[in-house]
Design a protein around this motif. Structure first.
Motif, PDB file in Angstrom:
ATOM      1  N   GLN A 389      75.241  68.452  33.322  1.00 44.25           N
ATOM      2  CA  GLN A 389      76.490  67.744  33.058  1.00 44.25           C
ATOM      3  C   GLN A 389      76.993  68.000  31.640  1.00 44.25           C
ATOM      4  O   GLN A 389      78.191  68.208  31.421  1.00 44.25           O
ATOM      5  N   GLU A 393      80.578  69.622  30.768  1.00 48.20           N
ATOM      6  CA  GLU A 393      81.590  68.941  29.960  1.00 48.20           C
ATOM      7  C   GLU A 393      82.008  69.797  28.761  1.00 48.20           C
ATOM      8  O   GLU A 393      83.189  69.843  28.407  1.00 48.20           O
ATOM      9  N   ARG A 397      85.837  71.114  28.312  1.00 50.76           N
ATOM     10  CA  ARG A 397      86.607  70.779  27.114  1.00 50.76           C
ATOM     11  C   ARG A 397      87.167  72.043  26.466  1.00 50.76           C
ATOM     12  O   ARG A 397      88.336  72.104  26.106  1.00 50.76           O
TER      13      ARG A 397
END
Length: 470
Positions: A389, A393, A397
């Protein structure tokens, strides 16, 4: 009245949030001399895990660890003109020792190319001595005008690799191997940061190198952080120190060299990549404490968490037992949240009666009751999910906050707004790079259109990654 947040919210003041987190998660303190830092045990535990993971990869690449002196004769640095010019503003120079003025001032090492080359010139005689692959774990000093803990300090910890090769091609391939297989693999698969691997422009190149490879990560505020570099030194230092070898053909040849390093700056990158308003979030593969087993209250709970902690350690997890029931549970839970431990296992009297524990996950958040007997099998899967995860992320981003642009003005606008820009290097060039610098925007690296590292600055289709940086 609403309770004041433990940390300054990121959206309100990102630099203040960063400093708050370092203090309240007990990672480091400012040292007594401006620009220095004291790394506290929890922060040093993160660095130790980085060392362990990196050291294994460096040794897999064939390098061996050694150690070279902290003090370097000042005359050594003057042997390579570009090198001394690049480091001159950052040097700390010792002029007195033992109550007397030294015959020759000595420099506190800012990096070790010069002193290591002095010894390479003694150790390398024949092609049979090559390649010579050396690494050292050490501290270095670069007098920093704008210090920030972990990111820019006058003294910091790092590893620096130095190698000598028989040919340009071998040196080039080794610098790329370190860049990709050591640094890139570690940062992606352990730190969980979706770094971009690229080539530095001539302006941003290491002093004395013919090429610098870099790894750039996007932080939570959209700025870039250079997390590591690998340099091709060509024969510049070999000429300065007369580092030669006798080839198979019986000719004296100069060696071709590389140097490469990563530092405690990676701890700062870890904080700014993964931290949130509740504190740090540590990737499970890096964490020196992957699981904290907490007793809420009661002697029976204390006994159980100690037993469970031993079982989970035996299962291969890095575990800490928190049985400090004389300290309020809420305070302890907040402390572990700040420190970013991936998983908390909370056990109290009611949990014992039901044979369950509360599983609190720091990275996705949330709590779930689980059977205590199932934890040893469940936790490795949970940790793998949470590791994935964080990387996801980080990638999302970077992709969401990177814009493709065609003009210098658009590139500057994207960077100032808190993101990255991609622009064809042919449209930017050194003149455009200089114009961006006037707005505190820099070319972080050059990449090929397919995301790989270009062979040369002017390779067709090369793109420049433009951003504000730390």
């Amino acid at each position: 009245m609403a309770k004041a947040p433990v940390l300054t919210p990121q959206a309100e003041d990102f630099p203040r949030w960063y400093q708050d987190l370092i203090n309240k998660a007990e990672l480091a303190d400012n040292g007594p001399v401006r620009g220095t830092m004291v790394i506290r045990p929890y922060g040093y535990g993160l660095w130790e895990r980085m060392q362990q993971e990196m050291d294994a990869r460096i040794k897999d690449a064939g390098a061996q660890n050694a150690y070279f002196p902290l003090f370097i004769p000042q005359s050594y640095l003057t042997k390579e003109a570009e090198h001394v010019e690049g480091f001159a503003p950052e040097l700390a120079v010792v002029t007195h020792g033992g109550g007397k003025e030294l015959e020759e001032p000595v420099v506190v090492r800012p990096t070790s190319e010069t002193i290591i080359n002095d010894y390479f010139s003694k150790w390398v005689q024949s092609y049979r001595d090559l390649p010579l692959l050396i690494n050292q774990w050490a501290n270095v000093v670069r007098w920093e005008m704008r210090p920030r803990v972990f990111l820019r300090t006058s003294e910091f910890l790092w590893q620096e690799g130095h190698t000598a090769h028989a040919t340009y091609e071998d040196a080039r391939a080794y610098a790329a191997r370190i860049h990709r297989d050591v640094y890139g693999d570690f940062m992606t698969n352990v730190l969980g940061i979706d770094v971009v691997l690229g080539r530095k422009t001539a302006k941003e190149r290491f002093a004395g190198a013919i090429n610098t490879l870099t790894l750039e990560g996007m932080m939570g505020d959209g700025k870039a952080l250079q997390l590591g570099t690998s340099h091709e030194l060509g024969t510049n230092f070999a000429k300065a120190f007369n580092t030669q070898y006798l080839s198979k053909e019986g000719k004296q040849e100069l060696v071709w060299q590389t140097s490469w390093g990563v530092s405690t700056r990676m701890v700062g990158g870890l904080i700014m990549s993964h931290g949130d308003d509740n504190g740090l979030r540590v990737p499970p593969r890096l964490a020196h404490v992957q699981v904290v087993v907490m007793a809420i209250k009661g002697d029976e709970a204390v006994a159980k968490v100690r037993e469970l902690g031993a079982q989970l350690k035996a299962a291969g997890l890095r575990v800490q037992v928190d049985d400090r029931v004389d300290t309020p549970f809420g305070r302890r839970a907040v402390d572990w949240e700040l420190k970013g431990v991936p998983v908390r296992i909370e056990i109290g009297p009611r949990d014992l009666e039901a044979g369950t524990a509360m599983l609190a996950r720091r990275i996705p958040g949330g709590k779930t009751p689980v059977q205590i007997d199932a934890l040893a099998d469940l936790l490795p899967k949970v940790l793998d999910e949470d590791q994935a995860q964080l990387l996801r992320e980080s990638r999302e981003r970077r992709e969401a906050r990177t814009s493709d642009v065609s003009t210098i003005e658009e590139a500057a606008e994207a960077a100032i707004a808190g993101g990255w820009a991609r622009i064809p290097w042919a449209d930017l060039g050194p003149e455009g790079e200089a114009r961006l610098a006037e707005q505190a925007v820099s070319v972080r690296c050059l990449i090929a259109a397919d995301g790989s590292v270009p062979e040369a600055d002017d390779a067709p289709g090369t793109l420049a990654i433009v951003a504000r940086s730390y």
